[in-house]
Design an enzyme around this catalytic site. Structure first.
Site, PDB file in Angstrom:
ATOM      1  CG  ASP A 163      10.817   9.034  98.241  1.00  0.00           C
ATOM      2  OD1 ASP A 163      12.041   8.779  98.220  1.00  0.00           O
ATOM      3  OD2 ASP A 163      10.101   8.921  97.241  1.00  0.00           O
ATOM      4  CD  GLU A 178       8.660   2.558  98.907  1.00  0.00           C
ATOM      5  OE1 GLU A 178       9.366   3.075  99.782  1.00  0.00           O
ATOM      6  OE2 GLU A 178       8.062   3.228  98.051  1.00  0.00           O
TER       7      GLU A 178
END
Ligand SMILES: NC(=O)c1ccc[n+]([C@@H]2O[C@H](COP(=O)([O-])OP(=O)(O)OC[C@H]3O[C@@H](n4cnc5c(N)ncnc54)[C@H](O)[C@@H]3O)[C@@H](O)[C@H]2O)c1
Length: 356
Positions: free
Chosen positions: A235, A64
């Site tokens: 998450d 990410e």
């Protein structure tokens, strides 16, 4: 104010220097000071450019990018999440990040962020708990005793006053290691044989497990009235820790709803399920805990501003500590447009050295 006057030299904080920085400041003091930066940035939430992090998913994990800017500074973090990594001796989460000057676009700091992520995640969780946990909460269960766990424990001690820890992990060695590492730091620690045992009598429940699936670490009957849940491990899309029924009777607090609805526990809920943004509670615009029996849930996924705050904090420590190296990261030709000429001058130098 730049740490170094020369914008072409970028201070780099290696893992070794980050460890020395944290140890020279002291872990608890570091977490307390870092939390003031995180809170200050949450208070000026509206000044930030915000976007859900840019995720590249694969079968085993995710990579990410997490960017944000306040108009003066720009920051981003590169971070991965690969639960299978620990089986081959690697971290589940590793990270590095950059802070830049918006005016010139030049990087001002390049830093390791694996340790810094654990610190900023723990500090953010503890900041949320300051506003949401029941009064005088001093007993916390930690389910999932991996890399994040000790940082969580110490942040909750420093900022919330947690003194009793109830630890559980499916891997007893992880619990053993966590308990051992926290010895002598002022905790009363109990290693538990199940998550049910760990949550018994706990005022705060932290879940920090890593699994690339919708897991049920907590079921509804495990969460008593008045408990604060700090859900850290869910998450990613398809990666959650709490049974949906818990969400139905909790007041849910999130960092950035647009990102949490994709990645957090609330991905299990309809897109309009009510949530409160943590920054509003910190800024005094929304209420946190309203009553003794209320179940509060911080659906933590980690947001770019927290990394930005962390980079800002460590940068402010560099001048006094000198714990960085100068990185030759930016090309600096004598005449800015003569980049190729710089290469030619290097070639001439190499030939000169070779002919000696
Ligand atoms: N919210 C955030 O800001 C944030 C930041 C960092 C990490 N994370 C997430 O937190 C989680 C933990 O990270 P980490 O670096 O500590 O990972 P880790 O792999 O070091 O530790 C995870 C631990 O969970 C344990 N576990 C797995 N399934 C379990 C279960 N069913 N019951 C009890 N224990 C179980 C594992 O045995 C392991 O010890 C990860 O999912 C990571 O992605 C979130």
């Amino acid at each position: 104010m730049p740490v170094l006057p020369n914008l072409n030299i970028v201070p780099f904080i290696s893992v070794e220097n980050m460890m020395d920085l944290v140890l020279s400041i002291g872990v608890e003091t570091f977490l307390k000071e870092l939390s003031t930066y995180i809170e200050a940035d949450f208070r000026r939430w509206e000044t930030f450019d915000k976007v859900p992090r840019i995720a590249s998913h694969s079968r085993e994990g995710v990579i990410e990018l997490m960017p944000t800017s306040d108009g003066t500074l720009y920051g981003f973090k590169y971070v991965n999440g690969h639960p299978k990594n620990t089986r081959s001796g690697r971290q589940t989460v590793t990270a590095f990040g950059v802070l830049s000057d918006v005016d010139s676009g030049y990087p001002l700091l390049f830093s390791e962020m694996t340790i810094l992520t654990a610190l900023r995640t723990a500090a953010t969780s503890a900041v949320a708990a300051k506003y949401l946990a029941p009064e005088n909460a001093d007993c916390m269960a930690i389910i999932g005793n991996g890399a994040q766990s000790e940082f969580q424990a110490i942040a909750f001690k420093a900022l919330v006053g947690v003194r009793k820890l109830r630890l559980y992990d499916i891997d007893p060695h992880a619990t053993e290691r966590c308990a051992h590492n926290l010895q002598g730091l002022g905790f009363d620690i109990r290693a538990c044989a199940s998550s049910e045992e760990a949550v018994e009598g706990a005022h705060i429940i932290t879940t920090a497990t890593a699994d690339k699936q919708n897991a049920t670490i907590l079921t509804d009957n495990m969460v008593g009235p008045g408990v604060h849940i700090n859900a850290v491990g869910g998450d990613c899309p398809g990666k959650t820790e709490l049974h949906r029924d818990i969400l139905l009777r909790s007041d849910i607090f999130v960092e950035y709803p647009q990102q949490t609805r994709i990645e957090g526990e609330i991905q299990q809920m309809p897109a309009d399920h009510p949530v409160t943004e943590l920054w509003q509670v910190i800024a005094g615009l929304a209420v946190g805990r309203r009553s003794k029996d209320q179940v509060t849930l911080f659906d933590s996924v980690g947001f770019a501003t927290e990394d930005f705050s962390a980079l800002r904090y460590v940068r402010d420590q560099l001048a006094a500590t000198g714990l960085y190296e100068n990185l030759d990261l930016l090309a600096d030709p004598d005449e800015p447009r003569d980049l190729f000429g710089m290469l030619l001058r290097r070639q001439a130098l190499r030939e000169q050295l070779a002919s000696r």
